[in-house]
Design an enzyme around this catalytic site. Sequence first.
Site, PDB file in Angstrom:
ATOM      1  N   ARG A  16      -7.838 -10.348  -0.862  1.00 54.52           N
ATOM      2  CA  ARG A  16      -7.358 -10.550   0.692  1.00 54.52           C
ATOM      3  C   ARG A  16      -7.618  -8.820   1.013  1.00 54.52           C
ATOM      4  NH1 ARG A  16      -1.412 -12.048  -0.094  1.00 54.52           N
ATOM      5  NH2 ARG A  16      -1.441 -12.131   2.009  1.00 54.52           N
ATOM      6  N   ASN A  62      -0.763  -7.343 -13.603  1.00 57.49           N
ATOM      7  CA  ASN A  62       0.169  -6.389 -13.190  1.00 57.49           C
ATOM      8  C   ASN A  62      -0.665  -5.173 -13.325  1.00 57.49           C
ATOM      9  OD1 ASN A  62       1.787  -4.483 -12.224  1.00 57.49           O
ATOM     10  ND2 ASN A  62       3.496  -4.992 -14.037  1.00 57.49           N
ATOM     11  N   ASN A  89      -8.560  -0.835  -5.854  1.00 61.40           N
ATOM     12  CA  ASN A  89      -8.125  -1.027  -4.643  1.00 61.40           C
ATOM     13  C   ASN A  89      -6.575  -1.194  -4.398  1.00 61.40           C
ATOM     14  OD1 ASN A  89      -8.547  -1.927  -1.759  1.00 61.40           O
ATOM     15  ND2 ASN A  89      -7.922  -3.696  -2.627  1.00 61.40           N
ATOM     16  N   SER A 141      -5.760   6.590   0.542  1.00 59.03           N
ATOM     17  CA  SER A 141      -5.336   6.545   1.898  1.00 59.03           C
ATOM     18  C   SER A 141      -5.013   7.938   2.729  1.00 59.03           C
ATOM     19  CB  SER A 141      -4.013   5.833   1.915  1.00 59.03           C
ATOM     20  OG  SER A 141      -3.047   5.919   3.322  1.00 59.03           O
ATOM     21  N   TYR A 154       4.365   6.826  -1.859  1.00 61.75           N
ATOM     22  CA  TYR A 154       3.064   6.274  -1.699  1.00 61.75           C
ATOM     23  C   TYR A 154       2.033   7.525  -1.491  1.00 61.75           C
ATOM     24  CZ  TYR A 154      -0.715   3.442   1.136  1.00 61.75           C
ATOM     25  OH  TYR A 154      -1.709   2.866   1.260  1.00 61.75           O
ATOM     26  N   ALA A 155       2.665   8.556  -0.641  1.00 60.75           N
ATOM     27  CA  ALA A 155       1.721   9.522  -0.401  1.00 60.75           C
ATOM     28  C   ALA A 155       1.413  10.317  -1.739  1.00 60.75           C
ATOM     29  CB  ALA A 155       2.496  10.525   0.570  1.00 60.75           C
ATOM     30  N   LYS A 158      -1.141   8.337  -3.688  1.00 58.71           N
ATOM     31  CA  LYS A 158      -2.550   8.448  -3.057  1.00 58.71           C
ATOM     32  C   LYS A 158      -3.317   9.616  -3.283  1.00 58.71           C
ATOM     33  CE  LYS A 158      -3.064   4.078  -2.083  1.00 58.71           C
ATOM     34  NZ  LYS A 158      -3.884   3.258  -2.630  1.00 58.71           N
ATOM     35  N   ILE A 187      -5.633   0.385   8.824  1.00 54.50           N
ATOM     36  CA  ILE A 187      -6.851  -0.912   8.988  1.00 54.50           C
ATOM     37  C   ILE A 187      -6.235  -1.916   9.416  1.00 54.50           C
ATOM     38  CG2 ILE A 187      -8.595  -1.838   7.687  1.00 54.50           C
ATOM     39  CD1 ILE A 187      -9.114   1.350   7.915  1.00 54.50           C
TER      40      ILE A 187
END
Length: 246
Positions: A16, A62, A89, A141, A154-155, A158, A187
Amino acid sequence: MADMQGQVALVTGGVRGIGLAICERLAARGVKVAAGYSRDKDTAQRFLDTFGEQGASIHQGNIGSNDDCERVVNEVLEKHGQIDILVNNAGITIDKTVRRMTPEDWDRVVQVNLSGAFYLSRALLQHMLDRGNGRIINISSVIGSSGNIGQANYAAAKSGMFGLTMSLAQETARKGITVNSVTPGFITTDMTAAVPPEAMEKVIARIPVGRLGEPGEVARVVEFLADPESSYITGQVYAVNGGLYM
């Protein structure tokens, strides 16, 4: 562009969003795509219905588990006999300010988004070294460069991909393997679709080109880096963000 017929790519989160666009782009070049997914069996089956006749396969696991990563790599090698391209990804978000973020929130995001890329690269590395060829492409990202309120986990994950990319690139540069990072901005995906419209308007107002990016625009850069003719490009970060972060 050089012929990619017969190559095999493992793309995590490949059924996806950006991952699907990457699989579509590579499959159009004759690459057999092995798409990793975590839970959505129906979406994975639709992917297989679309690409199965081209030799594609799906693999559940996982990414935050080293054991699962090793198993998935072995499954793909058993089915296809080789892996030429790895696209890290898959990713998740658990957004909270640092004050409200639990250690479990932190660990889960870092485990999937950063450790998963390490686990898969490590599991596949000897195979690529033995063959003297390989492409590893990490999908980071813009948040890894700019940071963002409520996304410290997350930051950090990434941003950590940049260090992983450059270190592994240096370790493998003389072995026929390239390692690069692609860094999307905002995106059009399920993730951005969940953002409230008023908040998204503010995001778009900050993007110089004045719109969200499309998954195919990220996939185009991945295809370029995966191409055999891109063998002199390694340890680099390619931003696809409409000028949001320069």
